[in-house]
Write an enzyme that holds these catalytic residues in place. Structure first.
Site, mmCIF file in Angstrom:
data_model
loop_
_atom_site.group_PDB
_atom_site.id
_atom_site.type_symbol
_atom_site.label_atom_id
_atom_site.label_comp_id
_atom_site.label_asym_id
_atom_site.label_seq_id
_atom_site.Cartn_x
_atom_site.Cartn_y
_atom_site.Cartn_z
ATOM 1 N N GLY A 1 94.038 46.544 138.983
ATOM 2 C CA GLY A 1 93.594 46.014 137.698
ATOM 3 C C GLY A 1 92.601 44.888 137.872
ATOM 4 N N GLY B 1 92.559 52.791 133.992
ATOM 5 C CA GLY B 1 91.707 51.970 134.864
ATOM 6 C C GLY B 1 92.299 51.713 136.242
ATOM 7 N N ILE C 1 99.103 39.467 144.194
ATOM 8 C CA ILE C 1 100.246 38.941 144.957
ATOM 9 C C ILE C 1 99.719 38.020 146.048
ATOM 10 C CG2 ILE C 1 102.302 39.546 146.258
ATOM 11 C CD1 ILE C 1 101.983 42.400 145.232
ATOM 12 N N LYS D 1 94.300 48.472 153.914
ATOM 13 C CA LYS D 1 95.068 47.267 153.592
ATOM 14 C C LYS D 1 96.080 46.967 154.688
ATOM 15 C CE LYS D 1 94.502 47.844 148.607
ATOM 16 N NZ LYS D 1 95.066 48.548 147.420
ATOM 17 N N ARG E 1 74.343 47.628 140.796
ATOM 18 C CA ARG E 1 73.705 48.843 141.330
ATOM 19 C C ARG E 1 72.721 49.421 140.319
ATOM 20 N NH1 ARG E 1 76.186 50.088 146.082
ATOM 21 N NH2 ARG E 1 78.406 49.562 146.233
ATOM 22 N N GLU F 1 91.874 36.856 149.697
ATOM 23 C CA GLU F 1 93.224 37.000 149.153
ATOM 24 C C GLU F 1 93.387 38.264 148.320
ATOM 25 O OE1 GLU F 1 96.021 34.986 149.683
ATOM 26 O OE2 GLU F 1 96.912 36.730 148.696
ATOM 27 N N VAL G 1 94.221 42.625 149.534
ATOM 28 C CA VAL G 1 95.498 43.330 149.683
ATOM 29 C C VAL G 1 96.476 42.798 148.636
ATOM 30 C CG1 VAL G 1 97.449 43.839 151.209
ATOM 31 C CG2 VAL G 1 95.139 43.592 152.168
ATOM 32 N N ASP H 1 93.037 54.125 151.464
ATOM 33 C CA ASP H 1 92.961 52.773 150.896
ATOM 34 C C ASP H 1 94.150 51.940 151.388
ATOM 35 O OD1 ASP H 1 91.972 50.840 148.600
ATOM 36 O OD2 ASP H 1 94.134 51.050 148.347
#
Lengths: 427, 427
Positions: free
Chosen positions: A320, A205, A155, A223, A64, A148, A151, A219
């Site tokens: 993360g 973070g 995991i 998901k 950006r 993948e 969500v 959010d």
């Protein structure tokens, strides 16, 4: 630079690796996740060449603004010009979208899939709004859509829902899907005030400068829409989701849960009911030892309940840069057929000799204690006081390698003591 | 019969489903797992046609004897003649091996893969001994080898290890890999004697008539070899594994763990050390609330520790015909590209209206209690006694649908009470 423009470093290829071809990657977004992906690609250059037979070449990186610090080797690939990036995306083998939002991201997705490219995204909002349309576009153009990392961060839940679990008779998908709010709720439950917990999440973070979509529950709702789409075939944008976040009274949520002996969790749940699929994201008081209560900090958990496959629980880091970037890289390499996977040539096995603590026991019997102590001494094991119970004599030894304990066990067996040894992971 | 010989029932195909082709399946073994696979295929006939565009036709079913009861529709496909089955396997699209052992199973695997077929197996002993050789054979003949159900039953762990997690820097793979022994240890920890716990496991179908490979730890060791192969590239047959099971003194293992406030688990672990990969299967005392201590009964758990992806935990049913057969079916349909997956046409979303229990709170303030009770009454919510704490007034209501609670919350908000509501999953 040399770690990314791999064609230039062909001479440094590991020997014995056949047919390494170039995989042209166009990357939109080079922030926490995109930057980490660039670093992972450089770090694993040789392993990717050996395992997957490809060298990843970054062709263009859309950002950006140009002020921010970027990882090594991307400086001359950066562009802030969306049109220029779209042209590069249409020519790439794989396009990765880690820029967020739903405007530019949607244009990139349509361009990549419309040109028959593989499109990889971590963008749950994009998928919640346009997932089925993008999937149709991908099929029409023999392209491929993978997501993948959208969500559950690192995991591996979406691949399982897409490929392994569809015919298990799924009844419900539920879990903790937002690492930021779970980190905050975990800190609140430990007695920290909300303002400090949020600041802490931002410093680590986990939370963005503007955490509105996290704390409002939206959010997690995006998901959940993606999960429900894969689990039940429900159109994600048309699924009514009752959404309540952890605001405006987060501190009280934690105090309320504590008053009932529980812990607060922001739980997302989609379930098959008689009339159709129902869905909610809301604060729930759960028992501290329960499946969801055990998920602490920025971790996520997804529980899939099904008729033929019982309850499957998948847990791990939900936020993360590194976990999300790892999942993106898995998607990028998905079509690159593993060359060496299963060839068994990487690491040798060696005897386990790490020191552990051990619990040894023998049944009570005449002379048993004296014999046990003698056996331990000869095996070079320091024995602290013997615990004398009605049924057995017990002693904790170590840290010691298994070879010492094995020696003692064999000697104890030889004199008829009937010993048992367990490795200790308590106290 | 008509549910399996799908060519004959083409007229009954769901409307609007394009290009349904026949997938010829040769099945070795029709016991607990194989029989359940046959039932699942029949049960999901329409869904498989719609989602995957295939109809599964069982061409031949190899059994050891002919006396046992079999599922409907396989009677005229049964054979006890291995040579006849091998001929059928070489002609099939997919060959599923659920017969166990390593002699006939290996012949079937070599025939299927050598003929370029897709071979699907749940056989960990076969893979632990011959996995890498079979993988090479598959590559040479452009065949495919899948074995999701070989480890962790219905937990989608192998696909994740093969495709999603290889580049996360895996440091260790550990867990509870044998449902039979975990079921027995769970019962022992509850005070039941071993003989009763084993008989119970056998009655429930978790333990076979001869449980030797389970209780000796060798079944878990085979699974650990497969995990280490995928995680580290170690040759499974050449990995030294220190193996100790729960015999010969299972009752004492449980008493020993209890004496230290822990619970016994048979833990399998493979870990990257300085010299190479180390591996062990042995009894370990773990804390009851720990990751492994929380896995009860016949469940399994696999924990993957990695540099870039933290700790990922996958848990679920580790034994039983239905979970294993579900995983086999996922592998069978793996190459059948989902036609409709993501098309979003299956189930509608509906508003959530199930009754739940709720915890409502408001800050302490003059008149707050009287106002709260009035608001609840108007919303038709029965309010049990108010819990008066220093910080807030709390009340548990329901079971009631969200609409009632929402009404009460809005009214309370309107009169300035500052209410908060959590769904209750405790007490």
């Amino acid at each position: 630079m040399s770690t990314i423009l791999l064609q230039e470093s062909a001479a440094a290829a590991p020997r014995g690796v056949p047919r390494v071809r170039t995989l042209r990657l166009a990357l939109a977004g080079c922030g926490v996740v995109g930057g980490e992906l660039v670093r992972l690609i450089a770090l694993h250059e040789r392993e990717i060449a050996a395992r997957n037979g490809v060298r990843i070449e970054l062709t263009r990186v859309l950002v950006r603004g140009s002020g921010r610090a970027r990882p090594d080797g991307v400086a001359d690939r950066l562009t802030t010009d969306v049109a220029e990036f779209l042209a590069a995306a249409a020519e790439a083998d794989v396009v990765v979208e880690a820029i967020g939002g739903t405007d530019t991201a949607l244009r990139i997705a349509r361009t990549a899939l419309g040109a028959g490219r593989r499109f990889v995204t971590a963008n749950k909002a994009l998928l919640a709004a346009h997932g089925p349309a993008l999937m149709r576009l991908a099929r029409r153009h023999r392209a491929r859509l993978d997501f993948e990392s959208a969500v559950g961060g690192g995991i591996p839940v979406l691949r399982a829902l897409r490929e392994q679990l569809p015919l298990t008779g799924i009844e419900a998908v539920r879990g903790v899907l937002n690492g930021t709010t779970n980190y905050i709720l975990t800190r609140l439950a430990a007695g920290e005030p909300y303002t400090a917990a949020l600041a802490d999440a931002q410093a680590k973070g986990y939370a963005e400068a503007n955490p509105a979509r996290d704390i409002s529950g939206h959010d997690a709702a995006d998901k959940l829409r993606v999960l429900a789409w894969l689990a039940f075939g429900t159109h994600p944008a048309r699924l009514p989701v009752r959404v309540r976040g952890i605001v405006p009274h987060p501190d009280r949520l934690a105090a309320d849960a504590a008053a009932l002996g529980g812990v607060p969790r922001l739980v997302a749940e989609a379930r098959r009911a008689a009339a159709g699929i129902t869905a909610s994201v809301e604060p729930v008081v759960v028992a501290p030892g329960s499946e969801l209560g055990q998920v602490h900090g920025a971790d996520n958990v997804v529980v899939v309940e099904s008729l033929h496959n019982g309850r499957v629980r998948l847990a791990g880091p939900g936020a993360g840069g590194a976990p999300t970037a790892s999942a993106l890289l898995g998607d990028v390499l998905r079509a690159a057929r593993p060359l060496r996977s299963g060839a068994a040539s990487a690491d040798d096995g060696v005897e386990e000799s790490a020191p552990h603590r051990w619990l040894l026991s023998v049944p009570r019997a005449p002379q048993a204690e004296a014999r046990l102590l003698r056996v331990l001494e000869r095996a070079g094991l320091q024995a602290p006081p013997v615990l004398r119970a009605a049924d057995a004599l017990r002693v904790v030894v170590g840290p010691a390698p298994w070879t010492h304990v094995d020696l003692a066990l064999r000697a104890a067996e030889a004199v008829g003591l009937g010993p048992v040894a367990s490795r200790l992971e308590v106290g």
